[in-house]
Write a protein that holds these residues in place. Structure first.
Motif, PDB file in Angstrom:
ATOM      1  N   VAL A 284       0.984  -1.206  -0.160  1.00 34.05           N
ATOM      2  CA  VAL A 284       0.028   0.410  -0.475  1.00 34.05           C
ATOM      3  C   VAL A 284       0.848   1.347   0.008  1.00 34.05           C
ATOM      4  O   VAL A 284       0.795   2.379  -0.935  1.00 34.05           O
ATOM      5  CB  VAL A 284      -0.824  -0.413   1.526  1.00 34.05           C
ATOM      6  N   ARG A 285       2.153   1.101   0.278  1.00 32.82           N
ATOM      7  CA  ARG A 285       2.778   2.451   0.736  1.00 32.82           C
ATOM      8  C   ARG A 285       3.701   3.175  -0.718  1.00 32.82           C
ATOM      9  O   ARG A 285       3.606   3.563  -1.109  1.00 32.82           O
ATOM     10  CB  ARG A 285       3.919   2.680   2.274  1.00 32.82           C
ATOM     11  N   GLU A 286       4.108   1.187  -1.277  1.00 30.66           N
ATOM     12  CA  GLU A 286       4.815   1.766  -2.550  1.00 30.66           C
ATOM     13  C   GLU A 286       3.561   2.088  -3.520  1.00 30.66           C
ATOM     14  O   GLU A 286       4.249   3.091  -4.227  1.00 30.66           O
ATOM     15  CB  GLU A 286       5.048   0.099  -2.647  1.00 30.66           C
ATOM     16  N   ASP A 287       2.775   1.476  -3.339  1.00 28.32           N
ATOM     17  CA  ASP A 287       1.163   2.047  -4.626  1.00 28.32           C
ATOM     18  C   ASP A 287       1.069   3.633  -4.403  1.00 28.32           C
ATOM     19  O   ASP A 287       0.854   4.489  -5.139  1.00 28.32           O
ATOM     20  CB  ASP A 287       0.113   1.510  -4.754  1.00 28.32           C
ATOM     21  N   ARG A 288       0.895   3.871  -2.791  1.00 26.28           N
ATOM     22  CA  ARG A 288       0.784   5.173  -3.036  1.00 26.28           C
ATOM     23  C   ARG A 288       1.975   6.718  -2.872  1.00 26.28           C
ATOM     24  O   ARG A 288       1.920   7.687  -4.028  1.00 26.28           O
ATOM     25  CB  ARG A 288       0.702   5.555  -1.516  1.00 26.28           C
ATOM     26  N   MET A 289       3.449   5.354  -2.926  1.00 23.64           N
ATOM     27  CA  MET A 289       4.356   6.946  -3.094  1.00 23.64           C
ATOM     28  C   MET A 289       4.448   6.748  -5.036  1.00 23.64           C
ATOM     29  O   MET A 289       4.644   7.900  -5.182  1.00 23.64           O
ATOM     30  CB  MET A 289       5.670   5.941  -2.969  1.00 23.64           C
ATOM     31  N   ARG A 290       4.154   5.591  -5.734  1.00 15.80           N
ATOM     32  CA  ARG A 290       4.472   5.195  -6.790  1.00 15.80           C
ATOM     33  C   ARG A 290       3.402   6.721  -7.350  1.00 15.80           C
ATOM     34  O   ARG A 290       3.822   7.263  -8.693  1.00 15.80           O
ATOM     35  CB  ARG A 290       4.060   4.613  -7.660  1.00 15.80           C
ATOM     36  N   ALA A 291       1.619   6.944  -7.113  1.00 12.23           N
ATOM     37  CA  ALA A 291       0.922   8.168  -7.379  1.00 12.23           C
ATOM     38  C   ALA A 291       1.237   9.505  -6.994  1.00 12.23           C
ATOM     39  O   ALA A 291       0.616   9.449  -8.110  1.00 12.23           O
ATOM     40  CB  ALA A 291      -0.515   7.165  -6.904  1.00 12.23           C
ATOM     41  N   THR A 292       2.245   9.315  -6.237  1.00  7.84           N
ATOM     42  CA  THR A 292       2.787  11.006  -6.548  1.00  7.84           C
ATOM     43  C   THR A 292       2.771  11.118  -7.750  1.00  7.84           C
ATOM     44  O   THR A 292       3.920  12.444  -8.194  1.00  7.84           O
ATOM     45  CB  THR A 292       3.599  11.027  -5.380  1.00  7.84           C
ATOM     46  N   GLY A 293       3.561  10.571  -8.559  1.00  5.27           N
ATOM     47  CA  GLY A 293       4.345  10.750  -9.298  1.00  5.27           C
ATOM     48  C   GLY A 293       5.972  10.023  -9.752  1.00  5.27           C
ATOM     49  O   GLY A 293       6.119   9.292 -11.045  1.00  5.27           O
ATOM     50  N   PRO A 294       6.849  10.638  -8.778  1.00  4.49           N
ATOM     51  CA  PRO A 294       8.142   9.691  -9.458  1.00  4.49           C
ATOM     52  C   PRO A 294       8.360   8.176 -10.000  1.00  4.49           C
ATOM     53  O   PRO A 294       7.632   7.776  -9.432  1.00  4.49           O
ATOM     54  CB  PRO A 294       8.788   9.976  -8.079  1.00  4.49           C
ATOM     55  N   ARG A 295       9.171   8.248 -10.511  1.00  2.59           N
ATOM     56  CA  ARG A 295       9.063   6.226 -10.491  1.00  2.59           C
ATOM     57  C   ARG A 295       9.686   5.204  -9.947  1.00  2.59           C
ATOM     58  O   ARG A 295      10.491   6.406  -8.834  1.00  2.59           O
ATOM     59  CB  ARG A 295      10.765   5.694 -11.931  1.00  2.59           C
ATOM     60  N   MET A 296      10.035   4.729  -9.139  1.00  3.81           N
ATOM     61  CA  MET A 296      10.425   3.548  -8.281  1.00  3.81           C
ATOM     62  C   MET A 296      10.900   2.719  -8.509  1.00  3.81           C
ATOM     63  O   MET A 296      11.058   1.520  -9.928  1.00  3.81           O
ATOM     64  CB  MET A 296       9.253   3.382  -7.108  1.00  3.81           C
ATOM     65  N   ALA A 297      12.414   2.674  -8.423  1.00  5.17           N
ATOM     66  CA  ALA A 297      14.130   1.084  -8.705  1.00  5.17           C
ATOM     67  C   ALA A 297      13.506   0.784  -7.134  1.00  5.17           C
ATOM     68  O   ALA A 297      13.515   1.584  -5.944  1.00  5.17           O
ATOM     69  CB  ALA A 297      15.042   1.966  -8.821  1.00  5.17           C
ATOM     70  N   ARG A 298      13.840  -0.699  -7.104  1.00  5.58           N
ATOM     71  CA  ARG A 298      13.646  -1.732  -5.939  1.00  5.58           C
ATOM     72  C   ARG A 298      14.525  -2.557  -6.526  1.00  5.58           C
ATOM     73  O   ARG A 298      14.403  -3.064  -7.266  1.00  5.58           O
ATOM     74  CB  ARG A 298      12.038  -2.063  -6.033  1.00  5.58           C
ATOM     75  N   TRP A 299      15.037  -2.939  -5.381  1.00  5.17           N
ATOM     76  CA  TRP A 299      16.424  -4.363  -5.365  1.00  5.17           C
ATOM     77  C   TRP A 299      16.951  -5.015  -3.855  1.00  5.17           C
ATOM     78  O   TRP A 299      15.858  -4.561  -3.034  1.00  5.17           O
ATOM     79  CB  TRP A 299      17.479  -3.834  -5.710  1.00  5.17           C
ATOM     80  N   LEU A 300      16.799  -5.965  -4.356  1.00  4.54           N
ATOM     81  CA  LEU A 300      17.122  -6.762  -3.246  1.00  4.54           C
ATOM     82  C   LEU A 300      18.963  -6.911  -3.162  1.00  4.54           C
ATOM     83  O   LEU A 300      19.682  -6.531  -3.483  1.00  4.54           O
ATOM     84  CB  LEU A 300      17.084  -8.239  -3.198  1.00  4.54           C
ATOM     85  N   TRP A 301      19.327  -8.104  -1.481  1.00  4.98           N
ATOM     86  CA  TRP A 301      20.340  -7.979  -1.155  1.00  4.98           C
ATOM     87  C   TRP A 301      21.565  -8.660  -2.180  1.00  4.98           C
ATOM     88  O   TRP A 301      22.474  -8.277  -2.651  1.00  4.98           O
ATOM     89  CB  TRP A 301      20.651  -8.705  -0.169  1.00  4.98           C
ATOM     90  N   ASN A 302      20.995  -9.189  -3.154  1.00  2.89           N
ATOM     91  CA  ASN A 302      22.062  -9.596  -4.101  1.00  2.89           C
ATOM     92  C   ASN A 302      22.393  -9.081  -5.647  1.00  2.89           C
ATOM     93  O   ASN A 302      22.803  -8.746  -5.584  1.00  2.89           O
ATOM     94  CB  ASN A 302      21.142 -11.051  -4.666  1.00  2.89           C
ATOM     95  N   ASP A 303      21.258  -7.643  -5.415  1.00  6.69           N
ATOM     96  CA  ASP A 303      21.653  -6.621  -6.645  1.00  6.69           C
ATOM     97  C   ASP A 303      22.435  -5.315  -5.694  1.00  6.69           C
ATOM     98  O   ASP A 303      23.648  -5.512  -6.535  1.00  6.69           O
ATOM     99  CB  ASP A 303      20.049  -5.963  -6.561  1.00  6.69           C
ATOM    100  N   ALA A 304      22.409  -5.996  -4.027  1.00  6.84           N
ATOM    101  CA  ALA A 304      23.215  -4.367  -3.541  1.00  6.84           C
ATOM    102  C   ALA A 304      24.009  -5.214  -4.178  1.00  6.84           C
ATOM    103  O   ALA A 304      25.703  -4.055  -3.894  1.00  6.84           O
ATOM    104  CB  ALA A 304      22.738  -4.467  -2.610  1.00  6.84           C
TER     105      ALA A 304
END
Length: 335
Positions: A284-304
């Motif tokens: 729910v938090r992510e959906d609300r953040m995305r709805a504000t306009g900016p794009r969002m990138a997400r990554w996991l431990w293996n990616d970091a």
């Protein structure tokens, strides 16, 4: 010499010591037989731990058990340094603390597979009491590791040291330090081997990375040539405050979120909610953040951990980077 605050605790393990004055010949033989049957694991000459208990320990507690074993083999009080001091203090290792115990000495000694002696001079202010151990102070420990550890590993520990966002249980966190005095001490290192690396890591340390994964991500991004993010970027919508994004690049309309296991388990512990409830609330938090306009990138431990994967995620999200990864850190200054 000072003692760390009483609320700071070192997780200890139960050891069996086959010292004849304590156990006698019969006791020593009984312990050796248990070792031969696979019930005990040998941590050093005359020092054992129950095999099942060893396997139940995490990396930090295993290293602390090795520190106990090293101290049990020496009559004089040892002063633990580097990774061993970091393990006692609880600074995150990014990987593992290792099977080698680190000890300071003023006279050169030959290392062994289980013990590294660091020929160094330690002032009284450089040594603190930490549980049953004498260790280098938090400041000295971070300086030593800044000179010897990789950039990403040093940044992870230094970020943890200067972090102000903490819950009400101080025993969950390593001792907190102020960043500017650390940077001043790093300047005073002179031409000590690794001093340039230590100063660079100190300059890059930030109060705002909420976890080791966030620190490693930011260090990787820097080395890969990406612009430095704003940390804990507050996001609002028409309903009010949504939450803090782990990272943000407002100029490029991009939010970044590191998804580590501790983000969810810590919330479960703090708020007595199930993993399912935490995951749903995060969605729910992510959906609300995305709805504000900016794009969002997400990554996991293996990616970091794997810079190539993290670079692919960020480039796909539209974040620009330098054509060549950074290799010259000489011009880096505190922000």
């Amino acid at each position: 010499m000072t003692r760390l605050p009483h609320e700071f605790t070192v997780p200890l393990s139960t050891l069996l010591v086959t010292s004849r004055p304590l156990l006698g010949d019969d006791g020593s033989r009984a312990i050796r037989r248990r070792h031969e049957r696979g019930e005990l694991r040998r941590l050093g000459r005359g020092v054992y731990i129950e095999h099942d208990r060893w396997h139940a320990l995490g990396d930090r507690r295993r290293h602390i058990a090795l520190m106990q074993a090293a101290q049990a083999r020496h009559r004089s009080q040892l002063v633990f340094t580097h990774d061993s001091a970091a393990a006692a203090l609880g600074y995150p290792a990014y990987g593992f603390y290792g099977d080698t115990v680190h000890v300071g000495t003023e006279s050169p000694r030959h290392p062994t597979p289980s013990l590294t002696w660091h020929n160094t001079t330690l002032d009284d202010d450089d040594i603190v009491e930490c549980g049953p151990f004498l260790i280098t102070s938090p400041e000295r420990t971070l300086l030593d590791l800044g000179c010897s550890a990789t950039f990403t590993r040093a940044v992870g520990m230094m970020d943890a040291a200067v972090r102000t966002r903490r819950d009400d249980d101080p025993s969950r966190f390593p001792p907190r330090l102020d960043l500017e005095p650390l940077r001043e001490r790093a300047k005073a290192l002179g031409k000590r081997p690794g001093s340039r690396r230590a100063r660079m890591a100190m300059n890059f340390a930030r109060d705002g990375a909420d976890s080791l994964g966030e620190s490693i991500s930011r260090a990787q991004q820097f080395l890969l040539g990406f612009p430095e993010p704003t940390l804990q970027f507050a996001v609002h919508d028409d309903e009010g405050f949504v939450g803090d994004a782990d990272q943000a690049w407002p100029k490029f309309q991009l939010l970044g979120e590191f998804d580590g296991h501790t983000k969810y388990t810590r919330a479960v512990d703090a708020k007595s909610r199930s993993i399912d409830e935490i995951v749903f609330a995060e969605k729910v938090r992510e959906d609300r953040m995305r709805a504000t306009g900016p794009r969002m990138a997400r990554w996991l431990w293996n990616d970091a951990h794997d810079g190539r994967r993290l670079a692919q995620i960020l480039e796909k999200a539209g974040l620009p980077r330098q054509s060549k990864p950074r290799t010259d850190w000489a011009g880096m200054e505190p922000r």
